[in-house]
Enzyme design. Sequence first.
Site, PDB file in Angstrom:
ATOM      1  N   CYS A 163      17.197   4.314  62.383  1.00  0.00           N
ATOM      2  CA  CYS A 163      16.390   3.595  63.370  1.00  0.00           C
ATOM      3  C   CYS A 163      17.179   3.255  64.634  1.00  0.00           C
ATOM      4  CB  CYS A 163      15.775   2.353  62.751  1.00  0.00           C
ATOM      5  SG  CYS A 163      16.956   1.252  61.952  1.00  0.00           S
ATOM      6  N   ARG A 190       9.206   6.373  68.949  1.00  0.00           N
ATOM      7  CA  ARG A 190       8.863   4.944  69.041  1.00  0.00           C
ATOM      8  C   ARG A 190       7.863   4.715  70.159  1.00  0.00           C
ATOM      9  NH1 ARG A 190      12.026   0.830  67.637  1.00  0.00           N
ATOM     10  NH2 ARG A 190      10.106  -0.351  67.898  1.00  0.00           N
TER      11      ARG A 190
END
Length: 317
Positions: free
Chosen positions: A274, A302
């Site tokens: 992430c 994202r």
Amino acid sequence: MPVNLRNRSLLTLKHHTPEEISYLIDLAASLKAKKRAGIKGTLLERKNVALIFEKPSTRTRCSFTVAAVDEGGHPEYLGKDDIHFGHKETLADTARVLGRIFDGIEFRGFSQKTVEGLAKYSGVPVWNGLTDEYHPTQVLSDFLTIRENFGHLKGIKFVYVGDGRNNMSNSLMIGAAKMGMDFYIASPKELFPDPDLVAECRQIASECESGAAITITDDAKAAVKDADVIYTDVWASMGEEDKIEARKALLYPYQVNMDLIKATGNENVIFLHCLPAVRGNEVTEEVFESKYGRQFDEAENRMHTIKAVMVASIGNL
């Protein structure tokens, strides 16, 4: 039955059905194609979005900002020192004021109770950009990236390696349970996830009839055999920096290195993170820069998945 996420908040993925999660991923893929084709968007025209940040951010802040602007919206960044949030004014009062001014609110900070309070009192959709417990917008990005690589989510063997009780492992486990993945957490026993959450996710999988299996183990090498996805995160989350030396001692055996990649026996395995990554801790430079890495596709996604979340709940669809 058509999916309708109008005026819906995203606080965790617990409250979204598999069909709703699939819809958001499909919408994100469509919006990604639209952006790459250079088509100017108007789906958030005349929409104003408050971006509240207690914790610093690169991907979340930039993604919400660009996603809003791409579709004609106006994002307003509100740092922890920019408003009276939690200082001179109560959470409820701040939420009610912002809800009168903005069409939607993003919150990135520490407490899950804060983002839930914003949703309770503001009267507008609230989106969780990260709390200590959950990070749902990241999971949508992860799932879009996996689907881009494999064409599907159901049946994917997904192995999370490292700190098994942080916000990413929590959120991925919920998402995997909904979407029918074979989900493993490989972690030292001291960092196993909350057993109540594990039981809840197994119940979710059963109720959704997704076919998901959830396994918690301290044997990383065994866990990654035949894995399609290996995922890791930093060993000390924001606010836990004082614990890093203890975490290193616990987690070096769970480092994602080339030996762990090869232990999958799958030449098509992908690595996800992430970000930000501490190279040399949770992942080696060799893996991070290898052909297996999809972390920058994931980072770009994202923006596309966050755009989908906003468009679905407040957009001019």
